[in-house]
Design a protein around this motif. Sequence first.
Motif, PDB file in Angstrom:
ATOM      1  N   SER A 181       0.262 -67.893 -26.406  1.00  0.00           N
ATOM      2  CA  SER A 181       0.840 -66.499 -26.188  1.00  0.00           C
ATOM      3  C   SER A 181       0.919 -66.364 -24.686  1.00  0.00           C
ATOM      4  O   SER A 181       0.101 -66.605 -23.834  1.00  0.00           O
ATOM      5  CB  SER A 181       0.099 -65.502 -27.021  1.00  0.00           C
ATOM      6  OG  SER A 181       0.109 -65.607 -28.350  1.00  0.00           O
ATOM      7  N   THR A 183       2.200 -61.636 -26.528  1.00  0.00           N
ATOM      8  CA  THR A 183       3.318 -62.143 -27.246  1.00  0.00           C
ATOM      9  C   THR A 183       3.246 -63.563 -27.557  1.00  0.00           C
ATOM     10  O   THR A 183       3.212 -64.501 -26.818  1.00  0.00           O
ATOM     11  CB  THR A 183       4.790 -61.898 -26.322  1.00  0.00           C
ATOM     12  OG1 THR A 183       4.764 -60.507 -25.881  1.00  0.00           O
ATOM     13  CG2 THR A 183       5.863 -62.345 -27.184  1.00  0.00           C
ATOM     14  N   PRO A 199       5.749 -58.137 -28.689  1.00  0.00           N
ATOM     15  CA  PRO A 199       4.054 -58.315 -28.504  1.00  0.00           C
ATOM     16  C   PRO A 199       3.505 -57.310 -29.504  1.00  0.00           C
ATOM     17  O   PRO A 199       3.794 -56.474 -29.803  1.00  0.00           O
ATOM     18  CB  PRO A 199       4.100 -57.837 -26.951  1.00  0.00           C
ATOM     19  CG  PRO A 199       4.990 -56.829 -26.789  1.00  0.00           C
ATOM     20  CD  PRO A 199       6.196 -57.195 -27.757  1.00  0.00           C
TER      21      PRO A 199
END
Length: 172
Positions: free
Chosen positions: A124, A141, A148
């Motif tokens: 992420s 995210t 996100p």
Amino acid sequence: MQRFPAHARTIVLLLLVALLSFVSSSAPAHADDPDKTLNDVIASAEGMFRAMKNRDYPAIWGVLTSVSRDTIVDDTRRETARSGGKEIPKAEIRRNFDASGPVARKYWDGFLERFDPDLALSLSLWEKGAIGADRAEILITYKTSEKPALLKLFREDGGWKVGLVESFWGRK
């Protein structure tokens, strides 16, 4: 214009110096350092996910907000009673989580069967959200997500605590 005697000016000057040194020493050293605050926020969030990855249950419990801890204790108590187990007093469940006892280990094992902390740690993108004096947000995210996740942190007990419940539990 009235002039003050030399000893009065000296006393006023000493009082000003004392006041300024008191004010500067009573403020946190990083109160005006946004980079230090951001680093502390990220360290707390990342610390929680690393503790999850390592299954370090005392470390997870230690970085959670009081609201998250209270909610987890309440949810565990309710679920234990609902699943046919005996009614366990809230204080006993809290002590079990504080000591990383068998109830806590079972809870975190179940939690981590459904959540892979590497999704947040390695897969992420992390972005700075709003950061205030006692609230902070990190936008996380996942690589294939369009939106996100918002991780909320709160200043408690002199440090940044992760609002796991405040971030991810639905409204009850």
